[in-house]
Design an enzyme around this catalytic site. Sequence first.
Site, PDB file in Angstrom:
ATOM      1  N   ARG A   1       0.798  -1.232   0.000  1.00 16.54           N
ATOM      2  CA  ARG A   1       0.000   0.000   0.000  1.00 16.54           C
ATOM      3  C   ARG A   1       0.830   1.281   0.000  1.00 16.54           C
ATOM      4  NH1 ARG A   1      -3.964   0.331   4.514  1.00 16.54           N
ATOM      5  NH2 ARG A   1      -3.012  -1.456   5.554  1.00 16.54           N
TER       6      ARG A   1
ATOM      7  N   ALA B   1      37.258  49.422  -7.160  1.00 15.14           N
ATOM      8  CA  ALA B   1      36.085  48.772  -7.735  1.00 15.14           C
ATOM      9  C   ALA B   1      36.401  48.283  -9.141  1.00 15.14           C
ATOM     10  CB  ALA B   1      34.918  49.755  -7.765  1.00 15.14           C
TER      11      ALA B   1
END
Length: 453
Positions: A13, A419
Amino acid sequence: MNIVILAAGMGKRMRSALPKVLHPLAGQPLLSHVIDTARTLSPTRLVVVVGHGAEKVREMVGAPDVQFASQDKQLGTGHAVQQAVPLLDPSVPTLVLYGDVPLTRASSLQRLLDAAGTDKYGVLTVTVDNPTGYGRIVRNANGNVTKIVEQKDATPDQLEIAEINTGIIVTPTRQLEAWLASLKNNNAQGEFYLTDVVERAIEAGVDVVTAQPDAEWETLGVNSKVQLAELERVHQRNVAYALLEAGVTLADPARIDVRGTLTCGADVSIDVNCVFEGNVTIADNVSIGPNCVIRDASIGAGTRIDAYTHIEGATAGAKVVLGPYARLRPGAKLSDEAHVGNFVEVKNATLGHGSKANHLTYIGDADIGARVNIGAGTITCNYDGANKFRTVIEDDVFVGSDTQLVAPVRVGRGVTIAAGTTVWKDVGEGELVLNEKTQISRNDYVRPTKKKS
Ligand code: UD1
Ligand code: CA
């Protein structure tokens, strides 16, 4: 004592190719829960009866203290126990457990063992509102158990009995072999029932005793996905309440999942929908926002973990700030007061005291010192397609936004990276590093426009 765990059934099941006892509850196979509980009782022999999916089950268990007995055809619970008998020590009692009944507490089993001692036959029973489907405990006028009848074999009167057989029994072992050998399968299911052994014991003059578990859910088995989901909820509720009892604040005890071991200090608070897996240790005064997934991690005191943070195989020190949307992967080690913010991934890297990577960054295979500021969009280029290399950033470095660090590379103490720099060579202490670039502005540019068709 011997312990036998029945795990040969197929579990039709469940509608799954996976053997029933291997379906996970709280992240662990059902059978593992039963084996863990069995071990707390220190059995001298621990035998698992395997049949359906035997190979997979043996492989999953693979522990030196567990022996296996094969039951090639599932001819009933009595037949299943019979397969284990040759592996048992006849001089001590045998406790029978079920591989698909995962939540029985050791304290309830101990109560049954205490009631049975070394010479009695003990049955763990429970009185339920709806006994349908279970074996019924039949008692005589004196209240002594006389037999157990299965639902399919019961008379209408017997069907009224609300005291049911949980299936868990303890029996003296010396006579067990003979009792099992004498079982007949002339019953409604054509099976050799373990439940019929009760009558053999009574015939042999062995006292039959019963004990009850603390809670009914301890005896519930898994036969379907519905029952599996129900027991998962029972288990999670138990874990959540234990955390609450220990002083942890849970925004909602129905919305936390612990699949492993979660250890919390004092004044920890956990918001909704967090999942904890493996071994997680959380120190005092930690607060965890909603929807975090934390696996095999240790979190220091006073740390704050904001929403949607994922942590696996990582450690964070005290007063760290993580997230929202941070990701710590295996080998990430954050020192005290480090910050790892949104869309930052850290893997196999250390971040020193007070260092910060707050936005959109990948830090992999790196050693980063203290007080380093890592700008948005920084990437350690740790992989050349074949091998991985480390990036070393010493204390007090400022990494400008949109920096790539091509490993192996070392950036000395106090360096400033402008940066948009690609750093592919080592940088000496205190230097400024940048790539030469030109900015061009033109006033003769016309944006293209869409052609009319
Ligand atoms: C059994 C009991 C019943 C009890 C119920 C509790 C018997 C005859 N009946 O019924 O009284 O109320 O459990 O849940 O014992 N298994 C094997 N080999 C087999 C048959 C079963 O290993 O040949 C294993 C199954 O995998 C399972 C356990 O034994 O883990 C119980 O088997 P199951 O068929 O579910 O027994 P029930 O009919 O529910
Ligand atoms: Ca069953």
